[in-house]
Design an enzyme around this catalytic site. Structure first.
Site, PDB file in Angstrom:
ATOM      1  N   CYS A   1       0.720  -0.715  -0.462  1.00  0.00           N
ATOM      2  CA  CYS A   1       0.189  -0.248  -0.204  1.00  0.00           C
ATOM      3  C   CYS A   1       0.967   1.387  -0.062  1.00  0.00           C
ATOM      4  O   CYS A   1       2.193   1.070  -0.337  1.00  0.00           O
ATOM      5  CB  CYS A   1      -0.705  -0.027   1.301  1.00  0.00           C
ATOM      6  SG  CYS A   1       0.263   0.216   2.995  1.00  0.00           S
TER       7      CYS A   1
ATOM      8  N   HIS B   1       4.192   1.638  11.698  1.00  0.00           N
ATOM      9  CA  HIS B   1       2.644   1.618  12.881  1.00  0.00           C
ATOM     10  C   HIS B   1       2.834   2.721  13.903  1.00  0.00           C
ATOM     11  O   HIS B   1       1.935   2.945  14.343  1.00  0.00           O
ATOM     12  CB  HIS B   1       3.167   0.122  13.292  1.00  0.00           C
ATOM     13  CG  HIS B   1       2.960  -0.950  12.422  1.00  0.00           C
ATOM     14  ND1 HIS B   1       5.304  -1.375  12.232  1.00  0.00           N
ATOM     15  CD2 HIS B   1       2.413  -1.944  11.590  1.00  0.00           C
ATOM     16  CE1 HIS B   1       5.162  -2.360  11.399  1.00  0.00           C
ATOM     17  NE2 HIS B   1       3.449  -2.477  11.310  1.00  0.00           N
TER      18      HIS B   1
ATOM     19  N   CYS C   1       2.863   5.730   9.083  1.00  0.00           N
ATOM     20  CA  CYS C   1       1.753   5.760   8.164  1.00  0.00           C
ATOM     21  C   CYS C   1       0.646   7.341   8.459  1.00  0.00           C
ATOM     22  O   CYS C   1       0.024   7.066   9.455  1.00  0.00           O
ATOM     23  CB  CYS C   1       0.787   4.947   7.648  1.00  0.00           C
ATOM     24  SG  CYS C   1      -0.136   4.753   6.073  1.00  0.00           S
TER      25      CYS C   1
ATOM     26  N   HIS D   1       0.009  -4.889  19.608  1.00  0.00           N
ATOM     27  CA  HIS D   1       0.424  -4.673  17.974  1.00  0.00           C
ATOM     28  C   HIS D   1       0.871  -3.605  18.103  1.00  0.00           C
ATOM     29  O   HIS D   1       0.453  -2.065  18.661  1.00  0.00           O
ATOM     30  CB  HIS D   1      -0.934  -4.720  16.894  1.00  0.00           C
ATOM     31  CG  HIS D   1      -0.308  -4.375  15.609  1.00  0.00           C
ATOM     32  ND1 HIS D   1      -0.597  -2.685  14.832  1.00  0.00           N
ATOM     33  CD2 HIS D   1      -0.595  -5.232  14.684  1.00  0.00           C
ATOM     34  CE1 HIS D   1      -0.357  -3.532  13.966  1.00  0.00           C
ATOM     35  NE2 HIS D   1      -0.307  -4.986  13.431  1.00  0.00           N
TER      36      HIS D   1
ATOM     37  N   GLU E   1       1.088  -0.639  15.993  1.00  0.00           N
ATOM     38  CA  GLU E   1      -0.489   0.605  16.015  1.00  0.00           C
ATOM     39  C   GLU E   1      -0.555   0.359  17.090  1.00  0.00           C
ATOM     40  O   GLU E   1      -1.085   1.333  17.490  1.00  0.00           O
ATOM     41  CB  GLU E   1      -0.783   0.393  14.704  1.00  0.00           C
ATOM     42  CG  GLU E   1      -1.524   1.307  14.241  1.00  0.00           C
ATOM     43  CD  GLU E   1      -2.734   0.819  13.261  1.00  0.00           C
ATOM     44  OE1 GLU E   1      -3.857   1.691  13.336  1.00  0.00           O
ATOM     45  OE2 GLU E   1      -1.714   0.404  12.190  1.00  0.00           O
TER      46      GLU E   1
ATOM     47  N   ASN F   1      -3.363  -7.280   8.865  1.00  0.00           N
ATOM     48  CA  ASN F   1      -4.145  -6.911   8.003  1.00  0.00           C
ATOM     49  C   ASN F   1      -4.273  -8.362   7.027  1.00  0.00           C
ATOM     50  O   ASN F   1      -4.937  -8.468   6.446  1.00  0.00           O
ATOM     51  CB  ASN F   1      -3.497  -5.792   6.955  1.00  0.00           C
ATOM     52  CG  ASN F   1      -2.530  -5.720   6.036  1.00  0.00           C
ATOM     53  OD1 ASN F   1      -2.140  -6.187   5.411  1.00  0.00           O
ATOM     54  ND2 ASN F   1      -1.594  -5.256   6.449  1.00  0.00           N
TER      55      ASN F   1
ATOM     56  N   SER G   1       2.183  -5.973   3.708  1.00  0.00           N
ATOM     57  CA  SER G   1       3.328  -5.527   3.496  1.00  0.00           C
ATOM     58  C   SER G   1       4.264  -6.543   2.662  1.00  0.00           C
ATOM     59  O   SER G   1       5.429  -6.727   2.803  1.00  0.00           O
ATOM     60  CB  SER G   1       4.038  -5.098   4.662  1.00  0.00           C
ATOM     61  OG  SER G   1       2.927  -6.296   5.891  1.00  0.00           O
TER      62      SER G   1
END
Length: 318
Positions: A19, A81, A103, A131, A133, A232, A277
């Site tokens: 992405c 992240h 991001c 996680h 993020e 994801n 990724s």
């Protein structure tokens, strides 16, 4: 005499793989190495993929767990992240050169949490504990200010300080369907809860899940290329299973696919996709591995076009 290969249709999803946020993060490391030379230090995996990390390591990137492992006189990059606010604050205190590869869609969530906090709202984060993020987003505010909601049960049990002063944000890589169920519970219980102005789950996560939904009714099996640490990518497997794939598997690369188990399903159609990724060459290796075993016809199923790009930080473009 070679056995006759069975016919197999391979449904290749589009979009798949990298992405815009991953492309940007990788380019940030590459440009930092060009500008400053090796070594450049990277706090945590820049993205969740061993092949990507390995290539950048070969170029001179050094991956570390915490900022204290980096020397003061070398550049450091923060992963896509996102990081708690304490990390860039420490880098500034040490007068380090640092580049934030978070991001922009994750940064948007960080901005939302701060806005909710200034408005005096209690903040819920829908996401997975531990996680990177989630750790980064919760670290935008003092400990305890953001409450984590992982499941529908959590959403049913949560008791706010004031039901009319409540807001939620979400991790960007969640299952669209699972998140909608949790949000539905929160909205039923707390009708005045403040929502994101625009969906927090990122466009790439949504697009890749929709592509899997499109092929699942035709495919008896689904191979998702991605890392075990990639949220994801794991969600793509779950979407495939939920929409009817008897054999839905996450594999880092072709060598990790259980080919005997796949054959036991006797598929005539297999879907192939990749998390955000995972580099494209890994997808093509899986297609080639299928061709070695079957008489393959490849059909690309495109459900969305992606033209999103994100700017590189000015420090690396000057």
């Amino acid at each position: 005499m070679n056995p006759v290969k069975r016919d197999l249709t391979v449904l290749l999803t589009a979009p798949r793989g990298f992405c815009a946020g991953v492309d940007r993060a990788i380019e940030i490391v590459e440009r930092a190495l060009e500008k400053f030379g090796a070594p450049v230090f990277v706090r945590h995996e820049i993205v969740h993929n061993d092949h990507v990390v390995g290539r950048l390591r070969d170029m001179g990137a050094v991956f570390i767990d915490e900022l204290e492992e980096a020397p003061d006189d070398r550049p450091v990059i923060f992963s896509a992240h996102g990081v708690p606010k304490s990390v860039p604050a420490e880098a500034e205190q040490r007068n380090m050169i640092f580049v934030d590869a978070t991001c922009p869609l994750v940064s948007k969530v960080h901005v939302e949490t701060e806005r909710h906090s200034t408005q005096g709202l209690e903040i819920l984060l829908i996401g997975h504990a531990g996680h990177p993020e989630v750790v980064g987003t919760m670290g935008q505010l003092p400990d305890g200010e953001i409450k984590l909601i992982e499941t529908e049960e959590d959403a049913e049990k949560f008791e706010p300080q004031d039901p009319d002063k409540l807001a939620y944000v979400t991790q960007t890589t969640l299952s669209v369907d699972d998140t909608a169920a949790i949000v539905g519970i929160l909205q039923r219980r707390f009708p005045n809860i403040s929502m994101p102005h625009k969906e927090d789950i990122c466009y790439a996560t949504t697009n890749r899940q929709e592509a899997v939904k499109a092929i699942a009714p035709r495919a008896q099996a689904l191979i998702v290329i991605g890392a075990e640490t990639s949220s994801n990518s794991k969600r793509l497997v779950e979407v495939g299973e939920r929409h009817g794939c008897r054999f839905a598997v996450l594999a880092a690369e072709a060598a990790h696919v259980d080919w005997d188990k796949l054959e036991s399903v006797k598929p005539d159609t297999v879907g192939v996709t990749a998390g955000a990724s995972a580099p494209e060459h890994l997808v093509q290796e899986v297609v080639e591995a299928l061709k070695a075993r079957y008489n393959v016809t490849v059909e690309t199923i495109e459900t969305a076009k992606e033209d999103v790009t994100f700017k590189i930080p000015r420090l690396l473009t000057a």
